[in-house]
Design a protein around this motif. Structure first.
Motif, short mmCIF file in Angstrom:
data_model
loop_
_atom_site.label_atom_id
_atom_site.label_comp_id
_atom_site.label_asym_id
_atom_site.label_seq_id
_atom_site.Cartn_x
_atom_site.Cartn_y
_atom_site.Cartn_z
N THR A 1 -90.07 -26.85 16.73
CA THR A 1 -90.70 -27.09 15.28
C THR A 1 -92.15 -26.30 15.07
N ARG B 1 -95.13 -25.32 12.22
CA ARG B 1 -96.09 -25.29 10.88
C ARG B 1 -96.61 -23.99 10.75
N SER C 1 -92.30 -15.85 2.36
CA SER C 1 -92.00 -16.87 3.85
C SER C 1 -90.65 -16.80 4.00
N VAL D 1 -89.81 -16.76 8.10
CA VAL D 1 -88.91 -17.75 8.60
C VAL D 1 -87.77 -16.92 9.42
N THR E 1 -86.96 -24.82 13.69
CA THR E 1 -87.23 -25.25 12.20
C THR E 1 -88.78 -24.76 12.07
N GLN F 1 -91.65 -24.20 8.91
CA GLN F 1 -92.25 -24.60 7.81
C GLN F 1 -93.40 -23.66 7.42
N CYS F 2 -93.20 -23.08 6.23
CA CYS F 2 -94.39 -22.05 5.76
C CYS F 2 -95.28 -22.69 4.82
N GLU F 3 -96.63 -22.80 4.76
CA GLU F 3 -97.51 -23.34 3.77
C GLU F 3 -98.62 -22.29 3.68
#
Length: 321
Positions: free
Chosen positions: A254, A256, A265, A269, A286, A288-290
């Motif tokens: 995973t 981030r 994004s 991904v 997995t 996650q883009c922030e």
């Protein structure tokens, strides 16, 4: 609901003949075990009994391979979202402890035999160890056909080859005892075999423990993987990451990521997934883009602790090097 989890199912090599071959190899191993136990009792050779102990570790390794193949066909569900792969690792751990026991017992018996030497019927020892070699060769041939395609079969095949060497050692010992009457050769070979068994058990034990403790797979060079990811356009910073093994040969991660613009994004991904799956062979990914504002808001969130007051969750980082 079940269809949702099919995305997370990893197909592992499942040739039609694979299960049949493993079952056949288990049968051959158990046959060698019986032959060598009978031979050890009849000839008075503890080396033959030690080799029988080594062979039983083979049967265990093959049974694990069979479990792995059967579990691979079990689909994940809402309760076991990764499927049932961990059963394979739990079985490995229990078996490695059992193999430690076999190894220590053989070592103890061999030391005892050094102090109270018994006469060895070397001709019988020779006949039974020769039978063991023939059966071991059959087992190796059965497994060799699948060893290139399946990681579990490959380890079982290597196991059988080490058994072949151990049985050859017993045969060599039988020839020496036949010509020299040096009965101490028998417990000496037993000690060497017990060390071999201990080594193979230690490898299985270490790998199982590593998977259960969710450490980063030893085959992964994490800094190298991250370096690859940092080259993707639009990634500002890797905020958090976890790499672990579900079982032997099935990996997950995973991530981030702090990104400059959420509009890119989707591409970030995709490229991240492409690198991790196609180049590094990671099955479950997995991402996650922030944006920095969201990262601050997430950092300020409090994690509910059922054992007491709430605790702040300030920039929780996990770095495995």
């Amino acid at each position: 609901m079940d269809d949702f989890f099919q995305l997370h199912h990893v197909e592992r090599s499942q040739e039609k003949g694979l299960k049949r071959s493993i079952l056949l190899a288990i049968f051959v191993s158990l046959t060698i075990f019986v032959v060598e136990v009978v031979g050890g009792i009849q000839s008075g050779s503890i080396a033959l009994l030690a080799d029988a102990g080594h062979i039983i570790t083979d049967a265990i390794a093959l049974s694990l391979s069979l479990i792995a193949v059967l579990l691979a066909s079990q689909k994940p569900n809402s309760k076991f979202s990764f499927g049932y792969y961990r059963i394979e690792i739990l079985t490995s751990l229990v078996n490695s402890i059992l193999i430690f026991g076999i190894s220590i017992y053989i070592f103890y018996e061999a030391i005892e035999r050094f102090q109270n030497q018994k006469e060895i019927l070397s001709l019988r020892m020779l006949i039974f160890s020769s039978s063991g070699i023939v059966l071991n060769l059959i087992s190796a041939w059965i497994l060799f056909r699948f060893s290139k395609e399946n990681i579990n079969i490959k380890s079982a095949y290597i196991h059988v080859l080490s058994d072949l060497l151990a049985t050859a050692g017993v045969l060599f010992g039988a020839i020496l005892i036949y010509f020299t009457q040096w009965n101490w050769i028998d417990p000496l070979i037993s000690i060497l075999i017990s060390v071999l068994i201990f080594r193979s058990a230690w490898g299985i034990f270490g790998e199982s423990l590593s998977v259960l403790l969710e450490s980063s797979p030893p085959t992964f060079d994490i800094p190298h993987i991250l370096e690859h990811l940092r080259k993707i356009s639009g990634i500002q910073k890797i905020l958090d990451y976890h790499f672990w093994a579900i079982t032997r040969g099935v990996h997950a991660c995973t991530l981030r990521l702090s990104v400059t613009d959420l509009k890119t994004s989707g591409e970030i991904v995709f490229q991240t997934q492409q690198i991790l799956k196609s180049e590094f062979g990671i099955d479950f990914v997995t991402v996650q883009c922030e944006e920095s504002e969201l990262t601050k808001r997430i950092g300020a969130l409090e994690v509910r602790d059922s054992h007491g007051p709430q605790k702040g969750h300030h920039g929780h980082h996990h770095h495995h090097h």
